[in-house]
Enzyme design. Sequence first.
Site, PDB file in Angstrom:
ATOM      1  N   CYS A 123      52.667  35.021  41.679  1.00 43.19           N
ATOM      2  CA  CYS A 123      51.708  34.133  40.790  1.00 43.19           C
ATOM      3  C   CYS A 123      50.915  34.795  39.548  1.00 43.19           C
ATOM      4  O   CYS A 123      50.029  34.601  38.978  1.00 43.19           O
ATOM      5  CB  CYS A 123      50.742  34.161  41.698  1.00 43.19           C
ATOM      6  SG  CYS A 123      49.747  36.047  42.267  1.00 43.19           S
TER       7      CYS A 123
ATOM      8  N   GLU B 254      51.456  44.245  43.148  1.00 43.95           N
ATOM      9  CA  GLU B 254      50.887  44.387  42.039  1.00 43.95           C
ATOM     10  C   GLU B 254      50.888  45.744  41.630  1.00 43.95           C
ATOM     11  O   GLU B 254      50.378  46.199  40.350  1.00 43.95           O
ATOM     12  CB  GLU B 254      49.690  43.585  41.657  1.00 43.95           C
ATOM     13  CG  GLU B 254      48.438  43.887  42.596  1.00 43.95           C
ATOM     14  CD  GLU B 254      47.326  42.821  42.282  1.00 43.95           C
ATOM     15  OE1 GLU B 254      47.222  42.238  41.118  1.00 43.95           O
ATOM     16  OE2 GLU B 254      46.502  42.763  42.973  1.00 43.95           O
TER      17      GLU B 254
ATOM     18  N   HIS C 166      42.982  36.233  17.918  1.00 41.15           N
ATOM     19  CA  HIS C 166      41.963  35.659  19.239  1.00 41.15           C
ATOM     20  C   HIS C 166      41.903  34.400  19.089  1.00 41.15           C
ATOM     21  O   HIS C 166      41.773  33.607  19.999  1.00 41.15           O
ATOM     22  CB  HIS C 166      41.088  36.754  19.398  1.00 41.15           C
ATOM     23  CG  HIS C 166      41.250  38.181  19.727  1.00 41.15           C
ATOM     24  ND1 HIS C 166      40.602  39.141  19.612  1.00 41.15           N
ATOM     25  CD2 HIS C 166      42.248  38.627  20.330  1.00 41.15           C
ATOM     26  CE1 HIS C 166      40.968  40.310  19.939  1.00 41.15           C
ATOM     27  NE2 HIS C 166      42.299  40.013  20.650  1.00 41.15           N
TER      28      HIS C 166
END
Length: 588
Positions: free
Chosen positions: A513, A442, A198
Amino acid sequence: MEPTDKQESVFEGIAASPGIAHGQAFLLTHREITVPEYSISADKIDAEVDRLDNAIVKTRQQIQKIQNEIRGTIGEDEARIFDAHLLVLEDQALIGEAIRDMQTELSNIESSIWKIGHRYVEAFAQIDDEYLKERASDIRDVMRRLLSNLTGEQLQHLGEFVNNKVLVAHDVTPSDSASMDQANLLGIVTDAGSKTSHAVIVARSMNIPAVVGLGDITSKINQNAVILVDGYDGKVVVNPSEATLFRYGKLKDKKRSLEKRMIEYSKEASATRDGHPVKLMANIEKADEAERALELGADGIGLFRSEYLFMNTHKLPTEEEQFQAYRKAVEKMNGLSVTIRTLDLGGDKVFDSSEVSMYRESNPFLGYRAVRFCLDHENVFKAQLRAILRASAFGDVRIMYPMISGALELSQCNALLETTKNELRTEGIAFDEKIKTGAMIEIPSAAIAADTLVEGSDFFSIGTNDLIQYLIAVDRLNDRVAHLYEPTHPAVVRTLNMIVEAARKGKIGVSICGEVAGDPVMVPLLVGLGMECLSMSSTLLPNVKFVVQNMDMSEAKAIAKMALEETDGSVILEHLLDFYTSRMDQLY
């Protein structure tokens, strides 16, 4: 063997974040919390549990604060890293086992938390899986913070002691990423970690070179030793010679030259070599980011994430506050289009306010979010639509509805928009009467039934982040399965093609996008499938534009044809990587 002051030594690890850093080492050794251990009487058990509950609440608040800081300074995807930390705090197996240990052993809660947490860390660290190993770092980080709040011992962070040096540590915790500063942290070198660490993800976002997974590098570097970090090839050079410094200096200059050349390319028109235009737009979260997008050659704003006006406040932004933010972005773009996504709250973007009701859900990404929330809170939705419409009087504004699942939701959104337009007309407030609206594709249902959405849309914008994970049932934020997230999966390629075909037959525009739009490796496939516009983070624009400008439409179509016929996503990816390498060779 530990290098002498004059001896050059080279160590190889994992190239985690590209770049070259040279400077003194700051060796970070001991940062563990001192955990007291003492016996308690049975009548103190409830008090210990109360102390733990209070510490958990405080820890959660601290993590959420870090998450908001990362979201505001770096980005949404990096902020999602801390969702895993919040889940650790709610892990009833871990927390419950610590409480049971405290009750059985009649020991203070700190000692039980340390003992059980340490056991979990060791267990995950031994697993022979890169993604699961990284969870050991998450648990360790959360446990340190929880113990700090239980004991009152203050945590130290990178920003407090790294001063223009290269950090050398066993590991870098995700919490440390909040205090990373590109201005004074030259590079990162660690014993542990991987490309999916991370903290490494954040380092890459901040362009801090990093080499990880070196095993025991902390035992081989002295405090303030001179080291060189090669984040391209995963090498660390201790006591680099003059010849090595010269060689890496030339390499650094070459890389910088390439970056500058790409930025120069970004000033040219976005079109293939044979003249086929491909619009490249920017994704932004704040109006101030529009200026940087223009500097890097954006053809407009393809995604203005409006929910960030709501995220760092406990009060709903007023219509006027929203209008000013949208207007500012529109005016900064100097006539280029700005596509504003309506409120996409929910999922991992929770708005904490007494003015609206958002409840904790077991599966928030499939729950009460985006248009579902907006259509259920018409006053909130209408205030936003009014603000967007008012801003449209100052430039080319487009409205995009997120998470549309079918024609009914789309028609409900458009109906409310028409009602809002009528109100503004009655009030004599100017707006663009021909403002364009589009549906984000989506959700698989929207993709499959894309032809039914054409009538209510002026354009489609494909949000691949959600679409891909829903299509192949892979949560890209779940490190156990994130490696299965495959943008070149045949199902993904064919679904994208199906959406483009529906848009083409309906004679409306189609853009993309999601994250894949900013991946230069994916560019020829997307363009070949018929994507007219790619929208991405501004910093990715130069690289993507370079690829567009150095390919022919015939090449892109050939790659798309291959991908539609291929049954193995890894083969598709291999073709794309080969193509990208050939273009980069031209730049070199």
